[in-house]
Design an enzyme around this catalytic site. Structure first.
Site, PDB file in Angstrom:
ATOM      1  N   HIS A 264      11.313  41.335  -7.559  1.00  0.00           N
ATOM      2  CA  HIS A 264      10.418  42.300  -8.199  1.00  0.00           C
ATOM      3  C   HIS A 264       9.040  41.717  -8.508  1.00  0.00           C
ATOM      4  CE1 HIS A 264      13.531  45.256  -8.398  1.00  0.00           C
ATOM      5  NE2 HIS A 264      14.291  44.536  -9.206  1.00  0.00           N
TER       6      HIS A 264
ATOM      7  N   ARG B  61      14.401  33.540  -7.799  1.00  0.00           N
ATOM      8  CA  ARG B  61      15.283  34.658  -7.466  1.00  0.00           C
ATOM      9  C   ARG B  61      14.919  35.149  -6.081  1.00  0.00           C
ATOM     10  NH1 ARG B  61      16.078  40.156 -10.962  1.00  0.00           N
ATOM     11  NH2 ARG B  61      13.829  40.404 -10.570  1.00  0.00           N
TER      12      ARG B  61
ATOM     13  N   GLU C 195      24.923  43.349 -12.094  1.00  0.00           N
ATOM     14  CA  GLU C 195      23.992  44.351 -12.606  1.00  0.00           C
ATOM     15  C   GLU C 195      24.280  45.767 -12.117  1.00  0.00           C
ATOM     16  OE1 GLU C 195      20.046  43.279 -11.278  1.00  0.00           O
ATOM     17  OE2 GLU C 195      20.801  42.414  -9.429  1.00  0.00           O
TER      18      GLU C 195
ATOM     19  N   ASP D  59      19.256  47.027 -15.110  1.00  0.00           N
ATOM     20  CA  ASP D  59      20.113  47.642 -14.106  1.00  0.00           C
ATOM     21  C   ASP D  59      21.541  47.807 -14.627  1.00  0.00           C
ATOM     22  OD1 ASP D  59      18.382  48.191 -11.936  1.00  0.00           O
ATOM     23  OD2 ASP D  59      18.323  46.063 -11.455  1.00  0.00           O
TER      24      ASP D  59
END
Length: 252
Positions: free
Chosen positions: A48, A74, A149, A175
């Site tokens: 993200h 990530r 998630e 999430d």
């Protein structure tokens, strides 16, 4: 990388609490500031955030230039080539999003282990070549955190945490809230139960329980709940808060 990584691995195995900075930007300056500030890890977000493969080497160098923080990233998705690229670049801990099944967890673990250790990883000494220090890394692997998630991941969390090669679990609270029909950031019993279930599964499996937080106050609460790998600030959010606070002070 090996010596620094093994120190972190030993510290986490001994139960130390790690507070991290989440990097959504690709600012080398902020990466250096975060490392120098004393964060235990600095995570580069390729899912993200704005980091892309071409940013990783310069950002990992920036983190290491100012302190001993665990260099973490990530990956954008649970894909073999992308996970291996982070390992090649010298990232010391990899967070894999949306791990929903044992098969997902096994695929992520296999991407970080060489065939001599039962995995599928291909040797690509990118960081070593850049630093003119090619080494035998067959017995070396980054720490692996898998994210729980979604509804399927929550249903399988105990089995996922027991997969060999998984070092920790990392909760994405927003999430996870959607997964239990809740809204992010709003108190909800189902969400609290899901968070507790994931932490308990990690504890039972003997792996590291981690969670994402937006600020230090929230991180302090999660520490009291038993989490040990806790993102306590994000670069963009923290900068925005500091700017607004300073501006309010100047105007007030």
């Amino acid at each position: 990388m090996t010596e620094a990584l093994e120190k972190h691995r030993a510290s986490l195995a001994a139960g130390e609490i790690y507070n991290g900075l989440w990097m959504m930007s690709t600012s080398q300056e902020l990466a250096k500031i975060g490392s120098a500030a004393g964060y235990d890890y600095v995570c580069l977000d390729m899912q993200h955030g704005f980091a892309r493969p071409s940013d990783i080497l310069r950002l990992t160098d920036a983190v290491r230039a100012s302190g001993p923080a665990l260099v973490t990233a990530r990956v954008a998705a649970n894909r073999f080539a992308e996970i291996g690229m982070l390992a090649d670049a010298g990232v010391e801990a990899v967070i894999v999003p949306l791990v929903s099944s044992v098969a997902d967890a096994e695929a992520a673990a296999s991407a970080l282990d060489y065939p001599s250790r039962g995995g599928d990883r291909s040797w690509g000494p990118t960081a070593d070549l850049m630093h003119n220090a090619v080494q035998d890394t067959r017995d070396e692997r980054p720490l692996l955190f898998v994210m729980i998630e979604n509804e399927e991941g929550l249903a399988n969390v105990e089995k996922i945490c027991a997969v060999p090669g998984i070092d920790g679990v990392y909760i994405g609270p927003a999430d996870l809230a959607f997964a239990v029909d809740a809204l992010p950031g709003q108190p909800n019993d189902a969400h609290a139960e899901a968070v507790a279930r994931i932490r308990t599964a990690a504890d039972v499996a003997g792996i590291i329980p981690g969670i994402h937080c937006g600020h230090g106050a929230e991180a302090k609460v999660r520490k009291a709940q038993g989490f040990r790998f806790i993102t306590s600030a994000g670069d963009i959010g923290a900068a925005g808060r500091a700017f607004r606070e300073d501006l309010a002070t100047a105007r007030g």
